[in-house]
Design a protein around this motif. Structure first.
Motif, PDB file in Angstrom:
ATOM      1  N   SER A 126      -1.248  -2.981   0.131  1.00  0.00           N
ATOM      2  CA  SER A 126       0.162  -2.691  -0.145  1.00  0.00           C
ATOM      3  C   SER A 126       0.493  -1.203  -0.219  1.00  0.00           C
ATOM      4  CB  SER A 126       0.594  -3.375  -1.443  1.00  0.00           C
ATOM      5  OG  SER A 126      -0.090  -2.809  -2.541  1.00  0.00           O
ATOM      6  N   GLU A 127      -0.479  -0.368  -0.596  1.00  0.00           N
ATOM      7  CA  GLU A 127      -0.191   1.056  -0.770  1.00  0.00           C
ATOM      8  C   GLU A 127      -0.768   1.944   0.328  1.00  0.00           C
ATOM      9  OE1 GLU A 127      -1.340   2.381  -4.656  1.00  0.00           O
ATOM     10  OE2 GLU A 127      -0.242   0.771  -5.665  1.00  0.00           O
ATOM     11  N   ALA A 128      -1.597   1.373   1.188  1.00  0.00           N
ATOM     12  CA  ALA A 128      -2.232   2.211   2.210  1.00  0.00           C
ATOM     13  C   ALA A 128      -2.060   1.641   3.620  1.00  0.00           C
ATOM     14  CB  ALA A 128      -3.713   2.398   1.882  1.00  0.00           C
ATOM     15  N   LEU A 129      -2.615   0.469   3.862  1.00  0.00           N
ATOM     16  CA  LEU A 129      -2.638  -0.067   5.225  1.00  0.00           C
ATOM     17  C   LEU A 129      -1.237  -0.445   5.717  1.00  0.00           C
ATOM     18  CD1 LEU A 129      -4.877  -0.750   7.359  1.00  0.00           C
ATOM     19  CD2 LEU A 129      -4.522  -3.113   6.695  1.00  0.00           C
ATOM     20  N   GLU A 130      -0.548  -1.278   4.959  1.00  0.00           N
ATOM     21  CA  GLU A 130       0.787  -1.711   5.388  1.00  0.00           C
ATOM     22  C   GLU A 130       1.782  -0.558   5.485  1.00  0.00           C
ATOM     23  OE1 GLU A 130       1.576  -4.813   2.574  1.00  0.00           O
ATOM     24  OE2 GLU A 130       0.189  -6.213   3.547  1.00  0.00           O
ATOM     25  N   PRO A 131       1.810   0.380   4.516  1.00  0.00           N
ATOM     26  CA  PRO A 131       2.722   1.525   4.682  1.00  0.00           C
ATOM     27  C   PRO A 131       2.380   2.402   5.889  1.00  0.00           C
ATOM     28  CG  PRO A 131       2.097   1.313   2.389  1.00  0.00           C
ATOM     29  CD  PRO A 131       1.242   0.355   3.163  1.00  0.00           C
ATOM     30  N   ALA A 132       1.102   2.543   6.215  1.00  0.00           N
ATOM     31  CA  ALA A 132       0.721   3.340   7.382  1.00  0.00           C
ATOM     32  C   ALA A 132       1.230   2.689   8.659  1.00  0.00           C
ATOM     33  CB  ALA A 132      -0.793   3.515   7.438  1.00  0.00           C
ATOM     34  N   VAL A 133       1.078   1.368   8.742  1.00  0.00           N
ATOM     35  CA  VAL A 133       1.586   0.648   9.915  1.00  0.00           C
ATOM     36  C   VAL A 133       3.111   0.742   9.979  1.00  0.00           C
ATOM     37  CG1 VAL A 133       1.823  -1.651  10.961  1.00  0.00           C
ATOM     38  CG2 VAL A 133      -0.389  -0.921  10.056  1.00  0.00           C
ATOM     39  N   ALA A 134       3.764   0.539   8.834  1.00  0.00           N
ATOM     40  CA  ALA A 134       5.234   0.597   8.801  1.00  0.00           C
ATOM     41  C   ALA A 134       5.739   1.994   9.172  1.00  0.00           C
ATOM     42  CB  ALA A 134       5.734   0.200   7.415  1.00  0.00           C
ATOM     43  N   ALA A 135       5.095   3.035   8.664  1.00  0.00           N
ATOM     44  CA  ALA A 135       5.510   4.409   8.987  1.00  0.00           C
ATOM     45  C   ALA A 135       5.341   4.689  10.475  1.00  0.00           C
ATOM     46  CB  ALA A 135       4.708   5.406   8.154  1.00  0.00           C
ATOM     47  N   ASN A 136       4.261   4.205  11.053  1.00  0.00           N
ATOM     48  CA  ASN A 136       4.032   4.430  12.479  1.00  0.00           C
ATOM     49  C   ASN A 136       5.043   3.663  13.320  1.00  0.00           C
ATOM     50  OD1 ASN A 136       2.289   5.856  14.379  1.00  0.00           O
ATOM     51  ND2 ASN A 136       1.814   3.807  15.126  1.00  0.00           N
ATOM     52  N   LYS A 137       5.338   2.431  12.918  1.00  0.00           N
ATOM     53  CA  LYS A 137       6.333   1.647  13.659  1.00  0.00           C
ATOM     54  C   LYS A 137       7.708   2.294  13.569  1.00  0.00           C
ATOM     55  CE  LYS A 137       4.400  -3.015  13.551  1.00  0.00           C
ATOM     56  NZ  LYS A 137       4.549  -4.390  13.013  1.00  0.00           N
ATOM     57  N   ALA A 138       8.005   2.915  12.422  1.00  0.00           N
ATOM     58  CA  ALA A 138       9.303   3.575  12.234  1.00  0.00           C
ATOM     59  C   ALA A 138       9.372   4.935  12.928  1.00  0.00           C
ATOM     60  CB  ALA A 138       9.584   3.742  10.740  1.00  0.00           C
ATOM     61  N   GLY A 139       8.254   5.394  13.460  1.00  0.00           N
ATOM     62  CA  GLY A 139       8.228   6.673  14.152  1.00  0.00           C
ATOM     63  C   GLY A 139       7.975   7.853  13.245  1.00  0.00           C
ATOM     64  N   ASN A 140       7.652   7.613  12.006  1.00  0.00           N
ATOM     65  CA  ASN A 140       7.365   8.676  11.046  1.00  0.00           C
ATOM     66  C   ASN A 140       5.880   9.053  11.166  1.00  0.00           C
ATOM     67  OD1 ASN A 140       7.161  10.429   8.923  1.00  0.00           O
ATOM     68  ND2 ASN A 140       8.137   9.073   7.438  1.00  0.00           N
ATOM     69  N   ALA A 144       2.630   8.556   8.571  1.00  0.00           N
ATOM     70  CA  ALA A 144       1.562   7.667   9.038  1.00  0.00           C
ATOM     71  C   ALA A 144       0.236   8.419   9.087  1.00  0.00           C
ATOM     72  CB  ALA A 144       1.905   7.102  10.413  1.00  0.00           C
ATOM     73  N   ASP A 145       0.271   9.650   9.583  1.00  0.00           N
ATOM     74  CA  ASP A 145      -0.955  10.446   9.658  1.00  0.00           C
ATOM     75  C   ASP A 145      -1.467  10.809   8.266  1.00  0.00           C
ATOM     76  OD1 ASP A 145      -2.927  11.756  11.313  1.00  0.00           O
ATOM     77  OD2 ASP A 145      -2.081  13.648  10.569  1.00  0.00           O
ATOM     78  N   ARG A 146      -0.557  11.140   7.340  1.00  0.00           N
ATOM     79  CA  ARG A 146      -0.971  11.442   5.966  1.00  0.00           C
ATOM     80  C   ARG A 146      -1.641  10.223   5.318  1.00  0.00           C
ATOM     81  NH1 ARG A 146       0.187  10.529   0.892  1.00  0.00           N
ATOM     82  NH2 ARG A 146       1.930   9.142   1.347  1.00  0.00           N
ATOM     83  N   LEU A 147      -1.018   9.073   5.467  1.00  0.00           N
ATOM     84  CA  LEU A 147      -1.599   7.849   4.908  1.00  0.00           C
ATOM     85  C   LEU A 147      -2.955   7.548   5.541  1.00  0.00           C
ATOM     86  CD1 LEU A 147       1.617   5.650   4.764  1.00  0.00           C
ATOM     87  CD2 LEU A 147       0.258   6.409   2.796  1.00  0.00           C
ATOM     88  N   ASN A 148      -3.026   7.757   6.849  1.00  0.00           N
ATOM     89  CA  ASN A 148      -4.264   7.447   7.574  1.00  0.00           C
ATOM     90  C   ASN A 148      -5.407   8.399   7.228  1.00  0.00           C
ATOM     91  OD1 ASN A 148      -5.828   6.043   9.569  1.00  0.00           O
ATOM     92  ND2 ASN A 148      -5.530   7.812  10.908  1.00  0.00           N
ATOM     93  N   THR A 149      -5.107   9.650   6.989  1.00  0.00           N
ATOM     94  CA  THR A 149      -6.173  10.626   6.743  1.00  0.00           C
ATOM     95  C   THR A 149      -6.495  10.821   5.271  1.00  0.00           C
ATOM     96  OG1 THR A 149      -4.564  12.435   6.821  1.00  0.00           O
ATOM     97  CG2 THR A 149      -5.748  11.906   8.870  1.00  0.00           C
ATOM     98  N   GLN A 150      -5.516  10.565   4.380  1.00  0.00           N
ATOM     99  CA  GLN A 150      -5.743  10.826   2.964  1.00  0.00           C
ATOM    100  C   GLN A 150      -5.839   9.554   2.124  1.00  0.00           C
ATOM    101  OE1 GLN A 150      -2.676  13.531   1.736  1.00  0.00           O
ATOM    102  NE2 GLN A 150      -3.207  15.044   3.281  1.00  0.00           N
ATOM    103  N   VAL A 151      -4.924   8.650   2.290  1.00  0.00           N
ATOM    104  CA  VAL A 151      -4.837   7.491   1.406  1.00  0.00           C
ATOM    105  C   VAL A 151      -5.783   6.366   1.838  1.00  0.00           C
ATOM    106  CG1 VAL A 151      -3.281   5.774   0.403  1.00  0.00           C
ATOM    107  CG2 VAL A 151      -2.466   8.103   0.828  1.00  0.00           C
TER     108      VAL A 151
END
Length: 166
Positions: A126-140, A144-151
């Motif tokens: 809920s705090e890492a994987l899904e938000p990273a996917v949602a951010a990438n789908k939204a074009g952010n 997405a990169d911050r979540l992927n590399t840090q969280v």
């Protein structure tokens, strides 16, 4: 004084040695039977549980790797398939986790640890994987990169360490 013949001494010695041999043999039989019971427990309960636990962990790791790939190659033609693969990996991980929980679990430390792992799994999703996917789908891409590399790596490391203790 006792007048004990050599013949009697030899017979007595042989009887004592035979008794020791019988006692040692019985102890060996008992040890083999008890180790067979322990081996049966390991094969029937612990190995399948460990297999499902490992499958759950590997599929979460696979989903994390696929998220990295989607973020790195957001304009690739197979992005939709990658999103589908991420969802499938998460679903497979969830099914494996449920199968793990269906195995006999020690009501002491293992049950408490499984509860902690469940909370960490939920947090990871809920705090890492899904938000990273949602951010990438939204074009952010930055988020997405911050979540992927840090969280994602930090939370997966904590989750993986707890899973290893199970």
């Amino acid at each position: 004084m006792l007048n004990i013949t050599i013949r009697f001494r030899l017979i007595a010695t042989m009887l004592v040695m035979a008794g020791m041999l019988v006692v040692g043999g019985l102890m060996g039989i008992y040890g083999v039977r008890s180790s067979n019971a322990v081996n049966q427990e390991v094969v029937s309960n612990q190995l399948p549980a460990l297999d499902t636990l490992a499958d759950s962990r590997v599929n979460l790791l696979r989903a994390q790797i696929l998220v990295s790939r989607v973020i790195a190659h957001a304009d690739a033609p197979d992005v939709a398939e990658l999103y589908k693969s991420i969802a499938e990996s998460v679903a497979t991980s969830e099914n494996s986790w449920k199968r793990y929980l269906a195995h006999p679990i020690d009501q002491g430390g293992e049950k408490a640890l499984a509860t902690e792992v469940q909370a960490l799994r939920d947090k990871f999703l809920s705090e890492a994987l899904e938000p990273a996917v949602a951010a990438n789908k939204a074009g952010n891409k930055e988020e997405a990169d911050r979540l992927n590399t840090q969280v994602l790596p930090a939370q997966f490391e904590v989750l993986s360490a707890k899973m290893a203790k199970l």
